[in-house]
Structures are given as structure tokens and as C-alpha cells.
Design an enzyme around this catalytic site. Structure first.
Site, PDB file in Angstrom:
ATOM      1  N   HIS A 105      44.297  31.936  23.573  1.00 50.01           N
ATOM      2  CA  HIS A 105      44.852  32.998  24.401  1.00 50.01           C
ATOM      3  C   HIS A 105      45.240  32.419  25.751  1.00 50.01           C
ATOM      4  O   HIS A 105      44.865  31.304  26.086  1.00 50.01           O
ATOM      5  CB  HIS A 105      43.836  34.135  24.580  1.00 50.01           C
ATOM      6  CG  HIS A 105      42.597  33.695  25.289  1.00 50.01           C
ATOM      7  ND1 HIS A 105      41.518  33.158  24.623  1.00 50.01           N
ATOM      8  CD2 HIS A 105      42.278  33.663  26.608  1.00 50.01           C
ATOM      9  CE1 HIS A 105      40.576  32.826  25.506  1.00 50.01           C
ATOM     10  NE2 HIS A 105      41.019  33.118  26.719  1.00 50.01           N
ATOM     11  N   HIS A 157      48.305  28.608  31.156  1.00 49.24           N
ATOM     12  CA  HIS A 157      48.021  27.577  30.155  1.00 49.24           C
ATOM     13  C   HIS A 157      47.206  28.186  29.026  1.00 49.24           C
ATOM     14  O   HIS A 157      46.637  29.272  29.169  1.00 49.24           O
ATOM     15  CB  HIS A 157      47.248  26.403  30.777  1.00 49.24           C
ATOM     16  CG  HIS A 157      45.843  26.752  31.150  1.00 49.24           C
ATOM     17  ND1 HIS A 157      45.537  27.419  32.322  1.00 49.24           N
ATOM     18  CD2 HIS A 157      44.667  26.560  30.494  1.00 49.24           C
ATOM     19  CE1 HIS A 157      44.222  27.605  32.372  1.00 49.24           C
ATOM     20  NE2 HIS A 157      43.676  27.106  31.282  1.00 49.24           N
TER      21      HIS A 157
END
Length: 196
Positions: free
Chosen positions: A43, A131
Site C-alpha cells: 500500500h 512510496h
């Protein structure tokens, strides 16, 4: 409860990423220096809430709903790689994120962190850098330059980011001592935004 606010990766992106990572994971498997993120745990974190009181959850959901309803969606793809804190002594390997509407994720992260603070939830973490965590070092930090070169060619399919999740994280309750994640709420992005 330990929780985070995140953008989920669609199944086709997770599959593409897993295919890409397969040979790279195998090339370093014998050294056991890295613990790779499980596919279902991939995620993009917008805000980490290390100790969210459950009685604050309802207000967080309501205020998050109001904030995200006025935001626009963005198209994303994972591209390239990096490490924290640096390639010479890496603790975390990550995939970079490209967004079609530059700054959208930073806007979401800043706004949702403010919402969380407003309802009295403590927000942990440093400056937001979009990220997806791919792996964490086992034990001490490890040199990662060779891996980052191999990961830098990563380019996943593009997907539309139009939802944000509130996820509870229960440490050590998943397979092999990994966290167990529970989606507590899903917000739709842009439902109240004016058409462009």
C-alpha cells in the site's frame, strides 16, 4: 489501535509487481538480508497513526469524508526504486510513485494528517514521500546498490487512485508473525468536487 491511512494497490498492479520482483527476490534469497512485503500488505501510506483511540474513529471518518470529497483523483503507477535512509546502509527498499496530477498525494497526506490531528489522533512520521515499501532489512542495515539497480526498471500499469483506506494494523497476528490488516473504512475521493 495502530492504524494508517493509505491508497491501496489494485490486484493487477500487485500481480505485475510480484512478477517483476520474483527473480530479484530469488537472486538475494540465500543471504536472508531482506524481509519482503507480503502482496496483501502492499500500500501507499499517507499517514501513520500509532495509537488511534477507537472513540475518535467516527469523527476521523466524518472529517476525512468531508476533506476527500473536495479533492480530485489522480492516476498513479509504480516506477523506479530507492531506499531509506540511503543505499549504502539501507533499512527499507521502496518503489517510487509517479502521479498524473503532481502534488495530489502530498495534498491528500497533508490534509489527512491535519484532519487526524484535529480529531486528537497522534500522527507519526516525517515529511511525506510517496512510496510503496517492498522490503525491510533483517537485523542491521545492508548495502542495497545492486538491488536498487535491478529494481530501478520497475514500471507497473497505471491505475486511478480514487479511494483512501483507514486500516487497523494488529502486530504479530498475521501469518508468520506479520501484521494483520483490517480495513475499517473506505473513503471515495472527489464525490463533492466541482467538475473541471
Amino acid at each position: 489501535m495502530r492504524a494508517f491511512l493509505a491508497v491501496d494497490l489494485p490486484e493487477e498492479v500487485v500481480t505485475d509487481l510480484d512478477t517483476f520482483l520474483g527473480p530479484r527476490r530469488e537472486s538475494v534469497a540465500s543471504r536472508r538480508e531482506w524481509r519482503w512485503t507480503r502482496a496483501e500488505h502492499l500500500h501507499l501510506t499517507l499517514a501513520f497513526l500509532p495509537d488511534l483511540d477507537e472513540w475518535r474513529e467516527e469523527e476521523l471518518i466524518a472529517q476525512g469524508e468531508a476533506f476527500l470529497a473536495r479533492r480530485g483523483t489522480t492516476d498513479l503507477r509504480l516506477a523506479g526504486a530507492g531506499s531509506f535512509p540511503d543505499p549504502g546502509a539501507a533499512r527499507v527498499l521502496w518503489a517510487g510513485v509517479e502521479e498524473s496530477a503532481r502534488g495530489t498525494l502530498a495534498d491528500w497526506a497533508t490534509g489527512l494528517r491535519a484532519v487526524a490531528n484535529h480529531v486528537g489522533a497522534r500522527v507519526a512520521g516525517t515529511r511525506f514521500r510517496p512510496h510503496v515499501t517492498l522490503a525491510r532489512a533483517v537485523g542491521r542495515p545492508h548495502p542495497a546498490g545492486h538491488l536498487l539497480q535491478a529494481l530501478d526498471t520497475l514500471r507497473t500499469p497505471v491505475w486511478r487512485a480514487d479511494e483512501v483506506l483507514l486500516v487497523a494494523s494488529w502486530l504479530g497476528q498475521g501469518p508468520h508473525g506479520t501484521p494483520r490488516y483490517e480495513v475499517r473504512h473506505t473513503w471515495s475521493v472527489g464525490e463533492g468536487a466541482e467538475p473541471a
